[in-house]
Design a protein around this motif. Structure first.
Motif, short mmCIF file in Angstrom:
data_model
loop_
_atom_site.label_atom_id
_atom_site.label_comp_id
_atom_site.label_asym_id
_atom_site.label_seq_id
_atom_site.Cartn_x
_atom_site.Cartn_y
_atom_site.Cartn_z
N LEU A 30 1.25 -1.38 -0.20
CA LEU A 30 -0.16 -0.41 0.13
C LEU A 30 0.56 1.43 -0.50
CD1 LEU A 30 -2.49 -0.90 2.36
CD2 LEU A 30 -2.61 -1.53 0.61
N GLY A 34 -2.89 4.05 1.40
CA GLY A 34 -3.00 3.35 2.00
C GLY A 34 -3.90 2.68 0.80
N LYS A 35 -3.80 3.34 -0.48
CA LYS A 35 -4.21 2.71 -1.33
C LYS A 35 -3.07 1.40 -1.78
CE LYS A 35 -8.02 5.62 -1.87
NZ LYS A 35 -8.94 4.97 -1.66
N ASN A 113 -7.88 -5.49 7.28
CA ASN A 113 -9.20 -4.78 7.17
C ASN A 113 -8.97 -4.36 5.95
OD1 ASN A 113 -9.26 -3.55 9.95
ND2 ASN A 113 -7.04 -2.55 10.00
N LEU A 115 -10.15 -3.13 2.41
CA LEU A 115 -9.94 -1.94 1.20
C LEU A 115 -10.53 -2.10 -0.11
CD1 LEU A 115 -6.14 -1.74 2.16
CD2 LEU A 115 -7.82 -0.40 2.58
N ASP A 116 -10.62 -1.35 -0.88
CA ASP A 116 -11.37 -1.18 -2.08
C ASP A 116 -10.75 -0.84 -2.79
OD1 ASP A 116 -13.08 -2.16 -4.42
OD2 ASP A 116 -14.69 -0.99 -3.07
N ALA A 117 -10.52 -1.20 -4.46
CA ALA A 117 -9.70 -0.37 -5.09
C ALA A 117 -10.49 0.50 -6.46
CB ALA A 117 -8.21 -1.48 -5.56
N VAL A 147 -5.65 -5.61 -3.49
CA VAL A 147 -4.85 -5.39 -1.89
C VAL A 147 -5.11 -7.08 -1.34
CG1 VAL A 147 -5.13 -2.90 -1.16
CG2 VAL A 147 -7.12 -4.86 -0.89
N GLY A 150 -6.69 -7.18 2.27
CA GLY A 150 -6.98 -6.33 3.20
C GLY A 150 -5.84 -5.88 3.80
N ALA A 151 -5.34 -4.58 4.79
CA ALA A 151 -4.93 -4.16 4.86
C ALA A 151 -3.86 -4.97 6.61
CB ALA A 151 -4.94 -2.78 5.24
#
Length: 173
Positions: A30, A34-35, A113, A115-117, A147, A150-151
């Motif tokens: 990321l 956070g992307k 967590n 995440l959307d991209a 991702v 997620g994170a």
């Protein structure tokens, strides 16, 4: 006329022979926002993502020591993201030595967590096959090809790994 084979439609990380195997943890990166970082490889084999620092933005990378024992913020890439996940895996093992690689993968995936991209659409149509950016896998878990699950979330992972309710997964035979 260009023809696209199924192999060509797969993201790079799926084609990497070093990124295959039951015990491999494939990690995405990321950026500072956070992307998904511009240098991370998408793929259905990504487990989770961690902060890898700067890509095309002017934001600093990961703060660490350089070879001269001076702080630097120029460390970035999947080389910065992967050690974070390895460190959390070691933390989980120190807290619960009974965990096996499959348990650690499961815990990291379940506690990441999401995440959307949306800025990185990845929809490919190949005959009757449509591969989309975000989906639910066969186990019913949310997944994103940029991702993974997620994170990385070390606190949630440690909490699950040490929970009396966590039961070790059945070994793969």
């Amino acid at each position: 006329l260009n023809t696209l084979s199924l192999h060509d439609a797969l993201p790079i990380s799926n084609r990497d022979p070093f990124a295959r195997g039951t015990y491999n943890f494939i990690i995405g990166a990321l950026n500072g926002l956070g992307k998904p970082a511009s240098y991370t490889n998408p793929g259905s084999n990504l487990l989770v993502s961690a902060y890898g620092g700067n890509d095309v933005s002017n934001r600093p990378g990961i703060t660490t020591l350089d070879l001269n024992q001076k702080y630097t913020t120029s460390f970035n890439g999947t080389s910065a993201a992967t050690p974070q996940v390895a460190g959390v895996a070691a933390l989980l093992l120190s807290a619960n030595p009974s965990l096996r690689p499959l348990d650690i993968q499961y815990i990291l995936a379940r506690t990441a967590n999401p995440l959307d991209a949306p800025e990185l659409p990845w929809t490919t149509t190949l005959g009757n096959l449509t591969i989309t950016n975000t989906s639910v896998n066969a186990a019913g878990f949310w997944f994103n090809r940029y991702v993974g699950f997620g994170a990385l979330d070390a606190y949630k992972a440690l909490k699950l790994a040490t929970s009396p309710q966590y039961k070790l997964l059945t070994a793969i035979s």
